[in-house]
Design a protein around this motif. Structure first.
Motif, short mmCIF file in Angstrom:
data_model
loop_
_atom_site.label_atom_id
_atom_site.label_comp_id
_atom_site.label_asym_id
_atom_site.label_seq_id
_atom_site.Cartn_x
_atom_site.Cartn_y
_atom_site.Cartn_z
N ARG A 135 0.82 -1.14 -0.09
CA ARG A 135 -0.04 0.10 0.01
C ARG A 135 0.84 1.02 -0.09
O ARG A 135 0.52 2.42 -0.25
N GLN A 136 2.06 1.11 0.38
CA GLN A 136 2.97 2.44 0.61
C GLN A 136 3.33 2.80 -1.01
O GLN A 136 3.54 4.09 -1.34
N ARG A 137 3.37 1.84 -1.71
CA ARG A 137 3.90 1.97 -3.24
C ARG A 137 3.15 3.41 -3.84
O ARG A 137 3.70 4.24 -4.33
N ASP A 138 1.76 3.53 -3.56
CA ASP A 138 0.96 4.46 -4.16
C ASP A 138 1.59 5.86 -3.39
O ASP A 138 0.97 7.00 -4.06
N TYR A 139 2.25 6.16 -2.38
CA TYR A 139 2.62 6.91 -1.73
C TYR A 139 4.13 7.37 -1.86
O TYR A 139 4.53 8.51 -1.52
N TYR A 140 4.83 6.73 -2.74
CA TYR A 140 6.36 6.91 -2.83
C TYR A 140 6.57 8.40 -3.12
O TYR A 140 7.21 9.00 -2.53
N ASN A 141 6.11 8.69 -4.31
CA ASN A 141 6.39 10.05 -5.06
C ASN A 141 5.81 11.33 -4.09
O ASN A 141 6.39 12.16 -3.70
N TYR A 142 4.54 11.08 -3.66
CA TYR A 142 3.91 11.91 -2.68
C TYR A 142 4.68 12.37 -1.40
O TYR A 142 5.04 13.36 -1.15
N ILE A 143 5.47 11.24 -0.67
CA ILE A 143 6.21 11.55 0.49
C ILE A 143 7.59 12.26 0.00
O ILE A 143 7.87 13.24 0.60
N ILE A 144 8.17 11.77 -1.08
CA ILE A 144 9.43 12.19 -1.45
C ILE A 144 9.15 13.82 -1.82
O ILE A 144 9.97 14.40 -1.43
N GLU A 145 8.14 13.95 -2.66
CA GLU A 145 8.03 15.36 -3.15
C GLU A 145 7.71 16.20 -1.78
O GLU A 145 7.92 17.35 -2.02
N THR A 146 6.86 15.82 -0.86
CA THR A 146 6.77 16.32 0.36
C THR A 146 8.14 16.94 1.15
O THR A 146 8.33 17.76 2.21
N LYS A 147 9.34 15.94 1.09
CA LYS A 147 10.72 16.40 1.58
C LYS A 147 10.58 16.16 3.16
O LYS A 147 10.85 17.51 3.85
N PRO A 148 10.07 15.45 3.77
CA PRO A 148 9.89 15.38 5.25
C PRO A 148 11.52 15.14 5.70
O PRO A 148 12.15 14.67 4.86
N LYS A 149 11.57 15.29 7.04
CA LYS A 149 13.08 15.08 7.41
C LYS A 149 13.21 13.88 7.82
O LYS A 149 14.25 13.17 7.54
N ARG A 150 11.95 13.01 8.03
CA ARG A 150 12.33 11.52 8.24
C ARG A 150 11.03 10.75 7.94
O ARG A 150 9.91 11.42 8.19
N VAL A 151 11.23 9.55 7.86
CA VAL A 151 10.01 8.65 7.65
C VAL A 151 10.08 7.65 8.73
O VAL A 151 10.99 6.74 8.77
N ILE A 152 9.17 7.42 9.46
CA ILE A 152 9.11 6.29 10.55
C ILE A 152 8.48 5.04 9.94
O ILE A 152 7.21 5.12 9.62
N PHE A 153 9.19 4.22 9.90
CA PHE A 153 8.41 2.71 9.56
C PHE A 153 7.97 1.97 10.74
O PHE A 153 8.85 1.44 11.57
#
Length: 124
Positions: free
Chosen positions: A72-90
């Motif tokens: 389900r994360q695949r749909d959000y890859y570009n969205y998250i990368i374009e958002t440029k957060p400092k970190r992503v918690i898995f």
């Protein structure tokens, strides 16, 4: 102890079901004074935070905390990368080495951890 400054957080995989970790995380983040945005499968509200079902425009996001399985994360890859957060918690169950590489390649810190534990131990 780290400073208690507001870390604008996107909860991905948000839900109104009170027994789900994503829901508990929203409550704890709000309780600790962080501003929270939430995206989930269904609309609703948790601790005064509106849950959106579509990608919303994001600015100045410190942290994205994931409650979605790797598929389900695949749909959000570009969205998250374009958002440029400092970190992503898995969070547990969301581990995704393919996505780690994409994020790190874009200068985004990957943290494999539990948001609830980080909050409870003041390490968020």
């Amino acid at each position: 102890m780290k400073s208690m400054k507001n870390k604008k957080t996107l909860v991905l995989g948000a839900t109104t079901k009170p027994e789900r970790y994503a829901n508990i995380a929203i409550n704890k983040l709000v309780e600790k004074g962080h501003s929270v945005l939430a995206i989930g499968q269904n609309t609703g509200e948790v601790a005064g935070v509106k849950i959106y079902t579509k990608n919303i425009p994001l600015k100045n996001i410190d942290t994205v905390t994931l409650y979605l399985n790797p598929l389900r994360q695949r749909d959000y890859y570009n969205y998250i990368i374009e958002t440029k957060p400092k970190r992503v918690i898995f969070n547990p169950g969301t581990e995704n080495p393919e996505f780690y590489q994409l994020l790190q390649g874009n200068g985004i810190k990957v943290e494999v951890a539990c948001t609830l534990v980080l909050l409870a131990t003041n390490q968020y």
